[in-house]
Design a protein around this motif. Structure first.
Motif, PDB file in Angstrom:
ATOM      1  N   ARG B 274       0.826  -1.217   0.000  1.00 29.41           N
ATOM      2  CA  ARG B 274       0.000   0.000   0.000  1.00 29.41           C
ATOM      3  C   ARG B 274       0.855   1.259   0.000  1.00 29.41           C
ATOM      4  O   ARG B 274       0.419   2.313   0.463  1.00 29.41           O
ATOM      5  CB  ARG B 274      -0.954  -0.020   1.188  1.00 29.41           C
ATOM      6  N   LEU B 316       0.908   0.321 -10.831  1.00 27.06           N
ATOM      7  CA  LEU B 316      -0.187  -0.544 -10.389  1.00 27.06           C
ATOM      8  C   LEU B 316      -0.781  -0.107  -9.055  1.00 27.06           C
ATOM      9  O   LEU B 316      -2.007  -0.115  -8.883  1.00 27.06           O
ATOM     10  CB  LEU B 316       0.302  -2.001 -10.293  1.00 27.06           C
ATOM     11  N   THR B 320      -4.540   0.893  -8.443  1.00 26.24           N
ATOM     12  CA  THR B 320      -5.399   0.062  -7.595  1.00 26.24           C
ATOM     13  C   THR B 320      -6.082   0.930  -6.546  1.00 26.24           C
ATOM     14  O   THR B 320      -7.295   0.848  -6.346  1.00 26.24           O
ATOM     15  CB  THR B 320      -4.564  -1.043  -6.926  1.00 26.24           C
ATOM     16  N   ALA B 325      -7.559   0.515 -12.055  1.00 27.74           N
ATOM     17  CA  ALA B 325      -6.558  -0.465 -12.500  1.00 27.74           C
ATOM     18  C   ALA B 325      -7.028  -1.296 -13.686  1.00 27.74           C
ATOM     19  O   ALA B 325      -6.229  -2.010 -14.286  1.00 27.74           O
ATOM     20  CB  ALA B 325      -6.153  -1.372 -11.341  1.00 27.74           C
ATOM     21  N   GLN B 326      -8.302  -1.222 -14.047  1.00 25.10           N
ATOM     22  CA  GLN B 326      -8.717  -1.883 -15.283  1.00 25.10           C
ATOM     23  C   GLN B 326      -8.401  -1.020 -16.503  1.00 25.10           C
ATOM     24  O   GLN B 326      -8.473  -1.504 -17.629  1.00 25.10           O
ATOM     25  CB  GLN B 326     -10.219  -2.213 -15.255  1.00 25.10           C
TER      26      GLN B 326
END
Lengths: 587, 587
Positions: B274, B316, B320, B325-326
């Motif tokens: 994180r 990433l 996220t 993130a898609q």
């Protein structure tokens, strides 16, 4: 799940010690899934269902009414999340949740497939209300099994309007699972429409890309489908991780994949930040024997994952993937107080379970009151196939004395191969042949009054007159397998009389039965009773010669048209790869 | 950003090789942020802006018109994302994006604070349209600086209705950043209302918890605020990670924190899943000198992070956290083809940049056409403080000959201490005193016709008559600091005449000026020109005696009421900790 302004203010004031906490947990070892540490000396304060404080001392949050729990060096982990599963078979959803919760599972993401395939949109609504009555948090995926493939399957359906309406329900997380990726590769308009809708809503779609590789796997990912729980070997797992899938490894009733996937994956050293461990479903007998997500954690540890990383794989990671990490998946302020007390971390032995600040299970027993909602009367005892079933029903005529027939041969408990077998049909009928382990299969349509579809099955190995089940994917209709037409008829009629379930008949006698009057998919009894009967039915089939651990599962998967190779639905025999109906008798 | 059914079908067919790809990249080393590997021999195919295929051979996707790019062993990384930043100062947003994109930054998450504080809701709308005109993807956070603190700040405001409307804009990701966590701890109704709204929308809220610890940090997290970019030492970073914050470490213009945070963090071995690296803002001169996210990656590598993990922290992970993130953050099917070509990974040397399948930068130069939208005429040359400014304006009367005054003493470039200083006021006025490095500060209200607020500043160290800037947080109003009233008036009038900016005056002569006619916050010139003038202004102040690297930043932060200790806004001197206005002269 949204906090009101008032609740937000209470959380702030609770954290600051201006109002007393409801519960304080202290003296534990905190499994911190965010930092990847196990921390001594951290205290947790809870107010109004949520954690308001985690830190060295919660003394400031203590009031006269605060329940202070000394956990004496036990581990405090976030409640476990089953990131992809199904909870609608055998026991009713509420009862399945009762079985899971004592195992430390406090949330799960489930498709409503079973109820949806039988009851359509009403089934989804029932499912949402049923699971809402239990404290275990269920995040629902709208079923794509209604139907997975309209060309091949005979199930209840959802209209586009119903899908759109369902996706606006706050209890619905997204759509799942797209089993028929072949339809997607063929750019099926219905599938694309639904994917577009879920994407536009910002909702996730669970994949199911069993057997897909390289460009096929890319094509599925390219549409925004974001997870897959179907890796069964190392290469499957690595390829999915590399292609950006949230990669789910499965340890459940239907398959136990960790040994073949997780263990070698750990040797590769690839990044596991998108690895999730799931059950994909657990039947009541297996929960009784093995546990639920605690079993998954245990197995992962046995495969070489550290306890902390195993727990991350069933808490923070599924929560992050599912977009619910502000609510669940970790022990931190603002999250629900869903906490598992573990006395032996290596063995993942769950002692107590808390959901929303309330203790819900103790020493393996749910403390949740058994108060499920009522099942709608029209859901009960409603199995019908449109006509009276008799031994005549199962006669398969043929024109020649030595026809060649297509046979489903079980190469393992779930996968079939297609075999072309020449059989003798002296009386102009094709018959089962127990000596050759060639059983007759009849699949009925519960939604339309048409005759049964017929097939033959090799490899099940049982020496009984008939076995029937209405638990099957995704038809959940009457499937009868047997050696003689009299027993098959008896078996069918036993289930038609009680609304569905599982029955085994030999020589006119019922050897074992499990009634599932609600749509033929679930019992109204407690999960423990269902577990016993289900275990007995599997045992009888093993005793009668089946080489499989769970022979009923072999039957349940016969109509599953996206697994290789030859399948049967109420429409007929299905060539799964070519997505078409094929004849029983080869001309 | 949503694919239509038609586009979805094209991606599927592109992946399968049924229609030709627009671009194929081959011969590169793929930086796979999902699996944490650098992979040789992977080919990438792009169709309609997105990646449709990643795998061993994209030959099947090649058509006659396909652009096939041999990258000859260079690294292919996902476009860098600045997970928390501000892009509205000095150069216009479009120009700032022009400066970032050649550094490999292809997406960022930004508050619209600057335009919002000056122009309110119209400013937000302008910002959204301005950044949409550039290919660099900007995910906007609705500003909470309008105002951060209505008790203390004088800025344009948003109504609740405007906030609600803004959050429904598809270009808006959430709300940010909640600088005044003190208001939150006091359960301020407006803040709670807005948090409730963002939470209900499932939208994220960026935090800013500078200086908060333990229960205060818990209280903020308890409301759902999910990130913080304010750790300046190891302990800050660890505590935030443990409490479930997405923890952002900053390496930008205003602060460079990696050395003090990231380096020791790596020694602790805590989980970095994180951890995100951000700039929090970069001014044009610094981008010209150091770069942008490429510089962040470089600095992280210098602090001991592997190149792969450094890149994960800017791709990433921010994707996220941001729920995007898609679309971005990795090289995988379905994601936008936002790709950075790197020839030296350790030095993070960016050679070419692709956004949405189109090359947008080459060898450090943006290839994007300079076609920003028009700035609304009413945004230009509109700085007014309601009255004519003359040397008289800056006179500070007092009743006694030796008053005690509150002085803002700069303990570093951003933090002040409050000092009570006795000064001589023989002519019944308090004056600046260059000998003692005691400068007069005047802060004007651009929204209401009230007189200037006055204060005194120690520690800036400059020996000039006056310096003024309209770039300041969050007022963005006219701030004049100086040694004599004549130069202060001249300086103020220079900026009032041109709509705002930065000016330095000595002996009636303008030593340096940077005009920012758009709201006093940004220039209409190219970023390179702005960079030069800004660098010169900073240099002049250093040459005139300031001990700071960026003396103008010290001025820009004087009105920032959530930093310790004594601040000044148009409302008056502010005791930040007690959240109240205090008098200049201590009775």
């Amino acid at each position: 799940m949204i906090c009101s302004k008032k609740n937000l203010a209470r959380l702030v004031r609770g954290a600051m010690g201006e109002i007393p906490a409801d519960v304080i947990l202290r003296g534990g070892k905190l499994v911190n899934v965010y930092s990847g540490e196990i921390l001594d000396g951290m205290e947790i304060a809870v107010i109004d269902e949520r954690i308001c404080y985690v830190g060295p001392s919660a003394e400031h949050a203590r009031g006269a009414q605060t329940e202070v729990v000394e956990v004496n060096g036990r581990y405090l982990a976030p409640g476990f999340i089953d990131g992809h599963t199904h909870v609608g078979h055998y026991a009713r959803p509420f009862e399945n949740l009762q079985s899971f919760i004592a195992c430390g599972t406090t949330a799960l993401v489930a498709s409503c497939d079973e109820a949806a395939s039988v009851f359509g949109y009403r089934g989804l609504q029932f499912f949402l209300d049923e699971v809402a009555a239990h404290p275990l948090r269920v995040y629902t995926l709208v079923s794509m099994t209604a139907p997975q493939d309209p060309l091949l399957c005979s199930t209840a359906t959802f209209s586009d309007e119903e899908i759109a309406a369902a996706l606006t329900d706050p209890r619905v997380l997204g759509m799942g699972e797209i089993v028929s990726w072949l339809r997607l590769l063929q750019c099926d308009a219905e599938i694309l429409r639904r994917i577009e809708l879920a994407n536009a809503n910002g909702q996730l779609i669970h994949g199911h890309t069993a057997g897909a590789r390289d460009r096929k796997l890319c094509a599925v990912a390219a549409t925004g489908i974001s997870s897959c729980h179907e890796p069964i070997q190392l290469e499957d797992a690595i390829e999915r991780l590399r292609l950006g899938y949230w990669t789910m490894l499965r340890e459940g009733s239907l398959r136990q994949d960790l040994e073949a996937t997780l263990r070698p994956l750990l040797d590769t050293g690839v990044n596991l930040s998108r690895l999730i461990l799931v059950t994909d479903s657990m039947t009541p007998d297996d929960v009784a024997e093995r546990g639920h997500m605690d079993n998954v954690v245990r197995r992962a540890i046995e495969c070489g994952l550290s306890p902390l990383r195993a727990i991350q794989s069933v808490t923070l990671r599924p929560a992050t993937y599912s977009g619910i990490a502000q609510d669940v998946g970790g022990i931190a302020p603002g999250r629900f107080a869903d906490i598992v007390l573990i006395d032996d971390l290596e063995r993942c032995h769950v002692e107590r379970v808390m959901v929303g600040g309330k203790w819900v299970a103790d020493k393996g027993v749910s403390q949740v009151k058994n108060e499920p909602i009522s099942v709608p009367p029209e859901f009960l005892n409603g199995l019908s196939v449109g006509a009276k079933v008799s031994p005549e029903t199962f006669k398969i005529k043929c024109q020649t004395a030595n026809p060649k027939i297509r046979v489903m041969e079980l190469v393992n408990q779930t996968i079939t191969a297609e075999r072309i077998v020449e059989v003798a049909a002296p009386a102009a009928h094709v018959e089962a042949n127990l000596y050759d382990d060639l059983l007759k299969v009849a699949m009925f349509d519960r939604h339309r009054s048409v005759g049964a579809a017929f097939g033959f099955l090799k490899g099940l190995g049982i020496k009984v007159g008939a076995v029937a089940t209405t638990v099957n994917l995704d038809e959940n209709s009457l499937l009868v397998v047997g050696a003689n037409d009299q027993d098959m008829a008896r078996c069918a009629n036993v289930l038609l009389d009680c609304g569905g379930g599982v029955a085994i008949v030999e020589g006119g006698q019922v050897l074992e039965r499990l009634d599932l009057p609600a749509g033929g998919i679930f019992s109204l009894h407690r999960w423990q009773q269902v577990a016993k009967r289900l275990a007995r039915a599997q045992q009888v089939l093993r005793e009668q010669g089946s080489p499989f651990d769970k022979p009923l599962f072999a039957l349940s998967f016969l109509p599953f048209v996206t697994l290789p190779a030859l399948r049967i639905t109420a429409r007929g025999l299905v060539n799964a790869k070519e997505r078409k109906i094929v004849s029983l008798i080869v001309e």
